[in-house]
Design an enzyme around this catalytic site. Structure first.
Site, PDB file in Angstrom:
ATOM      1  N   TYR A  28      58.433  56.956  88.752  1.00 22.95           N
ATOM      2  CA  TYR A  28      59.009  58.086  89.491  1.00 22.95           C
ATOM      3  C   TYR A  28      60.443  58.240  88.982  1.00 22.95           C
ATOM      4  O   TYR A  28      61.407  58.077  89.715  1.00 22.95           O
ATOM      5  CB  TYR A  28      58.919  57.855  91.006  1.00 22.95           C
ATOM      6  CG  TYR A  28      57.489  58.021  91.466  1.00 22.95           C
ATOM      7  CD1 TYR A  28      57.020  59.274  91.831  1.00 22.95           C
ATOM      8  CD2 TYR A  28      56.601  56.957  91.451  1.00 22.95           C
ATOM      9  CE1 TYR A  28      55.695  59.455  92.195  1.00 22.95           C
ATOM     10  CE2 TYR A  28      55.273  57.130  91.805  1.00 22.95           C
ATOM     11  CZ  TYR A  28      54.826  58.379  92.169  1.00 22.95           C
ATOM     12  OH  TYR A  28      53.508  58.551  92.512  1.00 22.95           O
TER      13      TYR A  28
HETATM   14  C1  LIG Z   1      51.893  65.201  89.862  1.00 15.19           C
HETATM   15  C2  LIG Z   1      52.206  63.740  89.630  1.00 15.19           C
HETATM   16  C3  LIG Z   1      51.503  62.780  90.332  1.00 15.19           C
HETATM   17  C4  LIG Z   1      51.771  61.431  90.114  1.00 15.19           C
HETATM   18  N1  LIG Z   1      51.058  60.486  90.816  1.00 15.19           N
HETATM   19  C5  LIG Z   1      51.270  59.169  90.567  1.00 15.19           C
HETATM   20  C6  LIG Z   1      50.519  58.162  91.230  1.00 15.19           C
HETATM   21  O1  LIG Z   1      49.636  58.449  92.047  1.00 15.19           O
HETATM   22  N2  LIG Z   1      50.801  56.865  90.947  1.00 15.19           N
HETATM   23  C7  LIG Z   1      51.752  56.503  90.041  1.00 15.19           C
HETATM   24  O2  LIG Z   1      51.930  55.308  89.798  1.00 15.19           O
HETATM   25  N3  LIG Z   1      52.473  57.443  89.393  1.00 15.19           N
HETATM   26  C8  LIG Z   1      52.255  58.756  89.631  1.00 15.19           C
HETATM   27  N4  LIG Z   1      52.988  59.694  88.962  1.00 15.19           N
HETATM   28  C9  LIG Z   1      53.989  59.256  87.990  1.00 15.19           C
HETATM   29  C10 LIG Z   1      53.323  58.988  86.625  1.00 15.19           C
HETATM   30  O3  LIG Z   1      52.650  57.748  86.678  1.00 15.19           O
HETATM   31  C11 LIG Z   1      54.423  58.901  85.557  1.00 15.19           C
HETATM   32  O4  LIG Z   1      55.091  60.113  85.462  1.00 15.19           O
HETATM   33  C12 LIG Z   1      53.833  58.489  84.205  1.00 15.19           C
HETATM   34  O5  LIG Z   1      54.847  57.998  83.386  1.00 15.19           O
HETATM   35  C13 LIG Z   1      53.164  59.671  83.544  1.00 15.19           C
HETATM   36  O6  LIG Z   1      52.545  59.332  82.354  1.00 15.19           O
HETATM   37  P1  LIG Z   1      52.273  60.495  81.292  1.00 15.19           P
HETATM   38  O7  LIG Z   1      51.709  59.867  80.098  1.00 15.19           O
HETATM   39  O8  LIG Z   1      51.547  61.605  81.953  1.00 15.19           O
HETATM   40  O9  LIG Z   1      53.745  61.013  81.056  1.00 15.19           O
HETATM   41  P2  LIG Z   1      54.644  61.262  79.766  1.00 15.19           P
HETATM   42  O10 LIG Z   1      55.651  62.266  80.237  1.00 15.19           O
HETATM   43  O11 LIG Z   1      53.834  61.619  78.594  1.00 15.19           O
HETATM   44  O12 LIG Z   1      55.327  59.858  79.530  1.00 15.19           O
HETATM   45  C14 LIG Z   1      56.142  59.222  80.481  1.00 15.19           C
HETATM   46  C15 LIG Z   1      57.048  58.202  79.778  1.00 15.19           C
HETATM   47  O13 LIG Z   1      56.258  57.260  79.052  1.00 15.19           O
HETATM   48  C16 LIG Z   1      56.526  57.344  77.639  1.00 15.19           C
HETATM   49  N5  LIG Z   1      55.246  57.288  76.955  1.00 15.19           N
HETATM   50  C17 LIG Z   1      54.182  58.090  77.161  1.00 15.19           C
HETATM   51  N6  LIG Z   1      53.171  57.723  76.372  1.00 15.19           N
HETATM   52  C18 LIG Z   1      53.594  56.679  75.638  1.00 15.19           C
HETATM   53  C19 LIG Z   1      52.998  55.880  74.631  1.00 15.19           C
HETATM   54  N7  LIG Z   1      51.744  56.092  74.251  1.00 15.19           N
HETATM   55  N8  LIG Z   1      53.719  54.907  74.056  1.00 15.19           N
HETATM   56  C20 LIG Z   1      55.002  54.698  74.440  1.00 15.19           C
HETATM   57  N9  LIG Z   1      55.627  55.414  75.401  1.00 15.19           N
HETATM   58  C21 LIG Z   1      54.928  56.404  75.999  1.00 15.19           C
HETATM   59  C22 LIG Z   1      57.188  58.699  77.461  1.00 15.19           C
HETATM   60  O14 LIG Z   1      57.970  58.742  76.284  1.00 15.19           O
HETATM   61  C23 LIG Z   1      57.984  58.827  78.738  1.00 15.19           C
HETATM   62  O15 LIG Z   1      59.148  58.046  78.659  1.00 15.19           O
HETATM   63  C24 LIG Z   1      52.763  61.051  89.182  1.00 15.19           C
HETATM   64  C25 LIG Z   1      53.475  62.033  88.496  1.00 15.19           C
HETATM   65  C26 LIG Z   1      53.213  63.367  88.713  1.00 15.19           C
HETATM   66  C27 LIG Z   1      54.009  64.413  87.992  1.00 15.19           C
END
Ligand SMILES: Cc1cc2nc3c(=O)[nH]c(=O)nc-3n(C[C@H](O)[C@H](O)[C@H](O)COP(=O)(O)OP(=O)(O)OC[C@H]3O[C@@H](n4cnc5c(N)ncnc54)[C@H](O)[C@@H]3O)c2cc1C
Length: 541
Positions: free
Chosen positions: A479
């Site tokens: 978050y």
């Molecule tokens: C609508 C919504 C609901 C959510 N619900 C929950 C929930 O129920 N439980 C919970 O725990 N969290 C929840 N989150 C938070 C979510 O877990 C984080 O935002 C998570 O980091 C998202 O992962 P992403 O790959 O979609 O994001 P991205 O924006 O792609 O990545 C997030 C971060 O991780 C890094 N990253 C991504 N992929 C990699 C990779 N392959 N290797 C290295 N670094 C990488 C990115 O550079 C960035 O710093 C929610 C967020 C939103 C917006």
């Protein structure tokens, strides 16, 4: 010049004209693009997945998983180049060439980062978007799966459910979240109290490191492997895929949703919930979603506390449990629905009744539904908040800035209490009653509106200070909240400065994360506003 050199130059020109590379791009970009071609063994395929600003697909590709429209405005800094790799060698090449040409890398899996760090940077940068790395391979016999970082949670849940009704995976609720960001920051959902975080259930991973090497757990070593399970992947490399343990779920689970407004005794119920939710049987997770709604009195608003639950078992066991532990909520059989675990995933994310599990595969779900502009924050609570403290929260929710605001209070306890704080970098274990996710959404662009809502959520966060964890006031990296502290944009940030935000996310694990970082990326190539600092000094650099 030998003929072979002429030929290779001609080849580069042909290959990269395919991706419409502009002639007038700046030096960084030109050099970077040339580097991609010279390092690529298979440059035809990389040219197909390289997007510069002159390419008509650049904007659609960038927007595809830009979830928070706060970072989609005209003034938001955009990447010079986006690469959507098809194979690990494309990532290796991008990492090497970015270093050679002074560009930063932002890795994006599902694009849900609350501060947009996977696709926004103040310095010239390249986005590696893992949208094509989405394979999932479930092995029912060994109860494991390999899942690539660009897969979504919805795709993972769906694929598991197609193989077995009795297997599941403990991760978040929103189906379009990317595996890469979620697992590398922790990842929790309704199975948390029974099975812990997504990251607790990772048993192997494949990463490309700063030297462009492809490493599995054994090649990484245990410290490195420890760091990427909760320490935030972006500081350590590009994680391609994860091997996870699948968990047992019963054939029948039970869900309920019980909404209670302030006029229906919500304050007392929320107060009692704080004593029950983290102590009750680990097979049940009851979270509360708070919303402001119009009251029955004209022109007035009230607060709705929606108690939402997943129970790993049938209704016959759930009802006596609720009658014994939380009778005040008044859950009766009619509130409860029995279903399979995969159906509960749909139910708890509020897909319409009758929706088929295939909707979990719909990646454009988020793209087509209205996306919002938003700001989020998080807290952990260790001591129940008294009723008058709760009433102070409700009164803030009546303010103008709270239009579009919500909170989710999620219970901890159960299995989480048995895991040591240092098992993985995520330290929020025993002693935490619940996690708070604060969020305010709005749709209208503009500085004034943004100021109104952001000031409001900061005010709420300020109000909560005496009620939540202290010294440090902790938060959850997934978050992401840049208000709690940031690194310097120029690249060097001291350990002391980074500790301002670092110990809030990681407590004592922050030091070990910095040690791992120093070992695996001493010159701090993989960096962002909240990346783990290297302990190599500025002078040395
Ligand atoms: C609508 C919504 C609901 C959510 N619900 C929950 C929930 O129920 N439980 C919970 O725990 N969290 C929840 N989150 C938070 C979510 O877990 C984080 O935002 C998570 O980091 C998202 O992962 P992403 O790959 O979609 O994001 P991205 O924006 O792609 O990545 C997030 C971060 O991780 C890094 N990253 C991504 N992929 C990699 C990779 N392959 N290797 C290295 N670094 C990488 C990115 O550079 C960035 O710093 C929610 C967020 C939103 C917006």
């Amino acid at each position: 010049m030998p003929l072979s050199s002429y030929l290779s130059i001609a080849l580069i020109a042909i290959l990269f004209s395919y991706a419409s590379f502009a002639i007038d791009t700046n030096t960084h970009e030109d050099n970077f693009l040339q580097c991609l071609s010279s390092y690529s063994h298979n440059s035809t395929s990389i040219s197909k997945v390289v997007y510069t600003k002159t390419n008509s697909s650049y904007s659609p590709v960038l927007k595809y998983t830009t979830q928070n429209l706060r970072f989609a405005s005209k003034t938001t800094p955009k990447p010079l180049v986006i690469i959507t790799p098809l194979e690990p060698s494309h990532i290796q090449t991008a990492i090497i060439c970015s270093q050679n040409h002074g560009l930063q890398i932002r890795t994006r899996s599902g694009g849900h980062d609350f501060e947009g760090l996977s696709y926004v940077s103040e310095v010239p940068f390249v986005v590696i978007d893992l949208v094509n790395f989405k394979e999932i391979d479930v092995d029912v016999e060994s109860r494991t799966a390999w899942v690539q970082s660009g897969a979504t949670l919805g795709e993972l849940y769906y694929t598991i459910s197609q193989k077995s009704r009795n297997l599941g995976f403990p991760a978040g609720a929103c189906p379009t979240i990317g595996v890469g960001g979620h697992f590398s920051g922790g990842g929790y959902g309704t199975l948390l109290r029974k099975y812990g975080l997504a990251a607790d259930n990772v048993i192997d991973a494949h990463i490309i490191d700063v030297k462009g090497r492809f490493l599995d757990r054994e090649a990484m070593g245990e410290d490195y492997f420890w760091a990427i399970r909760g320490g935030g992947g972006a500081s350590f490399g590009v994680i391609i895929s994860w091997k996870v343990k699948l968990v047992q779920v019963p054939s029948t689970v039970t869900v309920f949703t019980v909404p209670r407004a302030l006029e229906q005794n919500a304050t007392k119920l929320v107060h009692k919930w704080q004593y029950v939710a983290s102590k009750i049987d680990e097979n049940i997770a009851i979270n509360i979603v708070f919303q402001r709604i119009n009251s029955s009195k004209k022109g007035e608003t009230t607060i709705l506390a929606i108690f939402q639950s997943l129970f790993l078992g049938g209704v016959d066991k759930l009802i006596p449990l609720m009658e014994q532990k939380f009778p005040e909520l008044g859950v009766v059989r009619e509130n409860c629905i029995e279903m399979s675990w995969i159906e509960s995933v749909l139910y708890l994310f509020q897909f319409p009744k009758g929706a088929l599990p295939e909707v979990l595969l719909n990646r454009t779900l988020a793209a087509n539904s209205p996306r919002f502009i938003y700001k989020a924050k998080s807290d952990f609570v260790k001591t129940p908040i008294a009723e008058n403290g709760l009433e102070g929260i409700w009164s803030l929710f009546h303010e103008d800035g709270a239009k579009g605001a919500m909170m989710i209070w999620f219970p901890y306890g159960g299995f989480m209490d048995t895991i040591s704080e240092s098992e993985i970098p995520f330290p929020h274990r025993k002693g935490n009653l619940y996690h708070i996710h604060y969020q305010v959404d709005w749709q209208q662009e503009g500085d004034e509106v943004e100021k109104l809502h952001i000031n409001w959520i900061r005010k709420l966060y300020g109000y909560m200070e005496p009620f939540v964890s202290q010294s440090p006031r902790t938060g959850y990296i997934n978050y992401r909240d840049l208000d709690i502290g940031v690194n310097n944009i120029d690249g060097y940030t001291s350990y002391k400065q980074a500790s301002i935000w670092g110990v809030k996310y990681f407590k004592n694990n922050f030091k070990r994360l910095a040690n791992v970082k120093t070992k695996v990326d001493p010159l701090n190539f993989f960096r962002n506003e909240q990346s783990i600092p290297s302990l190599v000094s500025k002078g040395h650099k």
